[in-house]
Structure formats: C-alpha cells, structure tokens
Scaffold this active site. Structure first.
Site, PDB file in Angstrom:
ATOM      1  N   ASP A 190      -5.742  -6.852  -5.438  1.00 29.77           N
ATOM      2  CA  ASP A 190      -6.884  -6.504  -4.585  1.00 29.77           C
ATOM      3  C   ASP A 190      -7.638  -5.339  -5.223  1.00 29.77           C
ATOM      4  O   ASP A 190      -7.500  -4.187  -4.818  1.00 29.77           O
ATOM      5  CB  ASP A 190      -6.386  -6.136  -3.190  1.00 29.77           C
ATOM      6  CG  ASP A 190      -7.525  -5.914  -2.215  1.00 29.77           C
ATOM      7  OD1 ASP A 190      -8.652  -6.371  -2.496  1.00 29.77           O
ATOM      8  OD2 ASP A 190      -7.286  -5.286  -1.160  1.00 29.77           O
ATOM      9  N   LEU A 191      -8.454  -5.657  -6.222  1.00 29.47           N
ATOM     10  CA  LEU A 191      -9.152  -4.629  -6.994  1.00 29.47           C
ATOM     11  C   LEU A 191     -10.647  -4.572  -6.708  1.00 29.47           C
ATOM     12  O   LEU A 191     -11.337  -3.680  -7.189  1.00 29.47           O
ATOM     13  CB  LEU A 191      -8.905  -4.849  -8.489  1.00 29.47           C
ATOM     14  CG  LEU A 191      -7.430  -4.831  -8.903  1.00 29.47           C
ATOM     15  CD1 LEU A 191      -7.298  -5.021 -10.407  1.00 29.47           C
ATOM     16  CD2 LEU A 191      -6.763  -3.530  -8.462  1.00 29.47           C
ATOM     17  N   LYS A 192     -11.156  -5.544  -5.970  1.00 32.45           N
ATOM     18  CA  LYS A 192     -12.554  -5.538  -5.526  1.00 32.45           C
ATOM     19  C   LYS A 192     -13.507  -5.204  -6.678  1.00 32.45           C
ATOM     20  O   LYS A 192     -14.302  -4.263  -6.610  1.00 32.45           O
ATOM     21  CB  LYS A 192     -12.741  -4.557  -4.376  1.00 32.45           C
ATOM     22  CG  LYS A 192     -11.867  -4.868  -3.166  1.00 32.45           C
ATOM     23  CD  LYS A 192     -12.092  -3.856  -2.054  1.00 32.45           C
ATOM     24  CE  LYS A 192     -11.203  -4.138  -0.853  1.00 32.45           C
ATOM     25  NZ  LYS A 192      -9.770  -3.893  -1.118  1.00 32.45           N
ATOM     26  N   LEU A 193     -13.452  -5.995  -7.721  1.00 27.69           N
ATOM     27  CA  LEU A 193     -14.245  -5.713  -8.915  1.00 27.69           C
ATOM     28  C   LEU A 193     -15.739  -5.752  -8.619  1.00 27.69           C
ATOM     29  O   LEU A 193     -16.240  -6.658  -7.956  1.00 27.69           O
ATOM     30  CB  LEU A 193     -13.920  -6.718 -10.017  1.00 27.69           C
ATOM     31  CG  LEU A 193     -12.471  -6.756 -10.525  1.00 27.69           C
ATOM     32  CD1 LEU A 193     -12.365  -7.717 -11.704  1.00 27.69           C
ATOM     33  CD2 LEU A 193     -11.987  -5.367 -10.917  1.00 27.69           C
TER      34      LEU A 193
ATOM     35  N   ASP B 125       0.857  -1.188   0.000  1.00 32.67           N
ATOM     36  CA  ASP B 125       0.000   0.000   0.000  1.00 32.67           C
ATOM     37  C   ASP B 125       0.893   1.238   0.000  1.00 32.67           C
ATOM     38  O   ASP B 125       1.002   1.968   0.991  1.00 32.67           O
ATOM     39  CB  ASP B 125      -0.938  -0.030   1.206  1.00 32.67           C
ATOM     40  CG  ASP B 125      -1.924  -1.182   1.126  1.00 32.67           C
ATOM     41  OD1 ASP B 125      -2.257  -1.600   0.001  1.00 32.67           O
ATOM     42  OD2 ASP B 125      -2.353  -1.670   2.188  1.00 32.67           O
TER      43      ASP B 125
ATOM     44  N   ARG C 133      -2.784  -7.350  12.882  1.00 29.21           N
ATOM     45  CA  ARG C 133      -1.875  -6.440  13.558  1.00 29.21           C
ATOM     46  C   ARG C 133      -1.109  -7.202  14.636  1.00 29.21           C
ATOM     47  O   ARG C 133      -1.720  -7.717  15.574  1.00 29.21           O
ATOM     48  CB  ARG C 133      -2.648  -5.279  14.210  1.00 29.21           C
ATOM     49  CG  ARG C 133      -3.309  -4.326  13.219  1.00 29.21           C
ATOM     50  CD  ARG C 133      -2.269  -3.502  12.498  1.00 29.21           C
ATOM     51  NE  ARG C 133      -2.858  -2.495  11.632  1.00 29.21           N
ATOM     52  CZ  ARG C 133      -3.197  -2.683  10.366  1.00 29.21           C
ATOM     53  NH1 ARG C 133      -3.012  -3.874   9.813  1.00 29.21           N
ATOM     54  NH2 ARG C 133      -3.709  -1.710   9.641  1.00 29.21           N
TER      55      ARG C 133
ATOM     56  N   GLY D 168       0.084  -5.078   6.106  1.00 32.95           N
ATOM     57  CA  GLY D 168       0.681  -3.963   5.394  1.00 32.95           C
ATOM     58  C   GLY D 168       1.627  -3.158   6.248  1.00 32.95           C
ATOM     59  O   GLY D 168       2.812  -3.460   6.349  1.00 32.95           O
TER      60      GLY D 168
ATOM     61  N   THR E 183     -13.238  -4.788   6.244  1.00 38.91           N
ATOM     62  CA  THR E 183     -12.845  -4.840   7.654  1.00 38.91           C
ATOM     63  C   THR E 183     -12.862  -3.472   8.325  1.00 38.91           C
ATOM     64  O   THR E 183     -12.709  -3.385   9.544  1.00 38.91           O
ATOM     65  CB  THR E 183     -11.448  -5.464   7.811  1.00 38.91           C
ATOM     66  OG1 THR E 183     -10.514  -4.747   7.007  1.00 38.91           O
ATOM     67  CG2 THR E 183     -11.467  -6.922   7.395  1.00 38.91           C
TER      68      THR E 183
ATOM     69  N   ILE F 202     -20.874  -3.853 -14.178  1.00 38.68           N
ATOM     70  CA  ILE F 202     -21.775  -4.691 -14.961  1.00 38.68           C
ATOM     71  C   ILE F 202     -21.033  -5.979 -15.331  1.00 38.68           C
ATOM     72  O   ILE F 202     -19.807  -5.996 -15.446  1.00 38.68           O
ATOM     73  CB  ILE F 202     -22.286  -3.956 -16.217  1.00 38.68           C
ATOM     74  CG1 ILE F 202     -21.122  -3.586 -17.156  1.00 38.68           C
ATOM     75  CG2 ILE F 202     -23.090  -2.716 -15.829  1.00 38.68           C
ATOM     76  CD1 ILE F 202     -21.581  -3.045 -18.490  1.00 38.68           C
TER      77      ILE F 202
END
Length: 243
Positions: free
Chosen positions: A65-68, A16, A181, A210, A120, A71
C-alpha cells in the site's frame, strides 16, 4: 472463468507497525489464521520490502500500500521494482498519468494495481478545503470509471461507496475496502467505516483490517472472528466470487 475467493483470503491484515521485528512477531502470532497482509509506508521505510519478499516466498499474499503518485517515469520504474518482490497488489493514486505509468511497470507480471479513489479519512469538508468542487461520492465515481477505462485491476474505496461504484465498473474489478471495524471497535482516524459483514453484503471483495486484529489481546482469534463474519455474509447474500 473466475474462481472462488475463500472467506479467509478476503481478509487482508494491515501490518501498520513500526518495524520489521514487530511485524514478524505479529505474523507468527497470527499463524494460519491470516493469508494476506498489507504493508504500508511506515513499515516499508523500516525494512518492509524484504519482509514482503519473504512473505511472498512463504506463500502469503502481499498488498503493498504505497499509493504511488509521481512523474510517470518514476511511477513506472517503482512499480516494476515492486513487481519483482512477488506482491499481489499495489496501490496507485487515481490520477490518469500515475495509473497509466503503473500499468506499464506491472506489464508481464502477476502484480495487480488498485487505484485509490478518495482516502477513507477524508469527507466532503476535507475535499472542499482542498479546493475540490465535488463531494466524496462524485469524485469516487469519476475516478472509478477512469480507472476502469485505463485498465486498472481494482479499486480502493470506502465500504460506503461499493454499492455506488459496482454498477459503474462491472463485476470484474476487485473492490478492496479499508475502514473496516467490527462492531464495538474504536473507529480511529477513519471517517467512513463499516462492519465486515455489511461491507461484504454491500459488494466489497476484500477487506483491509488493521488495529482490530493487530491490537487485539488474541490477534488470531480476532482474525478468525472476522473470517467467520465474512463467511456468514457471503452465505446470506449468495455472492458470486472472483479471484
């Protein structure tokens, strides 16, 4: 027959970071301590697709990690493009049309799809404010079952929900958990978090970490510490492992 996932391969480090140069510098610092990287939206839009392809060519595993969620035709075609990069994982939001379209786009490739259940950073109050009549746990359970029925390979969910979901989806779906964490770390913008050892003991297969790694004074040492925690947790619970 499933084969064992090494503790090191269970750690996914989230890149990130604002640009490819910063990401490549971090990858160099991490060296052999990390085998699996996550590339999210920020880095993707800053040239991360080429980086993903290079990482895969170098033998690293890549999680896009594109969270598509769009349509169906767009999701299917976007998934097909990601598959050509050599990525291992791709996230898609846990809506039936998006999941079905992504499966079509991934067909014939090694790309595995992970459905996002509930972010999250959300809690029950956030869902209520968005108009949902159910809480986090109920929505996670509903989306997990639907993802399994559709044929999705795995789930992204908080470590708090792994014990809830595992009996619903069986042993073969991979459960990948952000919000990890190490003890004493800053929680950042996550609301549902857990330590690496507790997440593994609770049934998570892979952990996304991350800032506790990339923000450490010695990122490789931080990664090695988490891998050691994972190995210890696996030994304690006698976990059955999967690829």
């Amino acid at each position: 027959m499933p084969t064992e996932i090494a503790p090191r391969d269970r750690l996914i480090v989230a890149l990130d970071l604002p640009g490819v140069a910063e990401a490549e510098a971090m990858i160099t610092r991490l060296g052999d301590a990390v085998t699996f990287y996550k590339i999210g939206m920020e880095l993707t839009y800053a040239g991360g697709l080429g980086l993903a392809e290079r990482l895969a060519a170098d033998g690293k595993q890549v999680f896009m990690d594109l969270k598509l969620h769009d349509i169906p035709n767009t999701v299917e075609r976007a998934t097909r493009q990601i598959a050509r990069l050599g990525a291992r994982f791709l996230t898609v939001h846990g809506f039936s049309q998006s999941m079905t379209a992504a499966l079509a786009g991934a067909a014939g490739s090694p790309l595995e799809l992970l459905a996002v259940t509930v972010m999250t950073s959300y809690d029950d109050a956030d869902l209520a404010a968005a108009g949902y009549a159910m809480g986090v746990k109920e929505l996670v359970a509903r989306r997990a079952v639907q993802a399994k029925q559709i044929g999705i390979h795995g789930l992204i969910l908080s470590p708090e929900e792994t014990q809830l979901v595992r009996p619903l989806v069986g042993p073969d779906m991979q459960l990948v958990t952000p919000g990890i964490r190490p003890a004493g770390s800053d929680v950042g913008d996550q609301k549902r978090i857990m330590t690496p050892a507790l997440a593994i003991a609770g049934g998570a297969d892979r952990l996304v970490v991350g800032r506790p790694v990339t923000g450490a004074a010695d990122p490789a040492a931080a990664a090695e510490s988490i891998v050691a925690d994972i190995a210890s947790a696996l030994a304690l619970v006698g976990k059955t492992n999967r690829t």
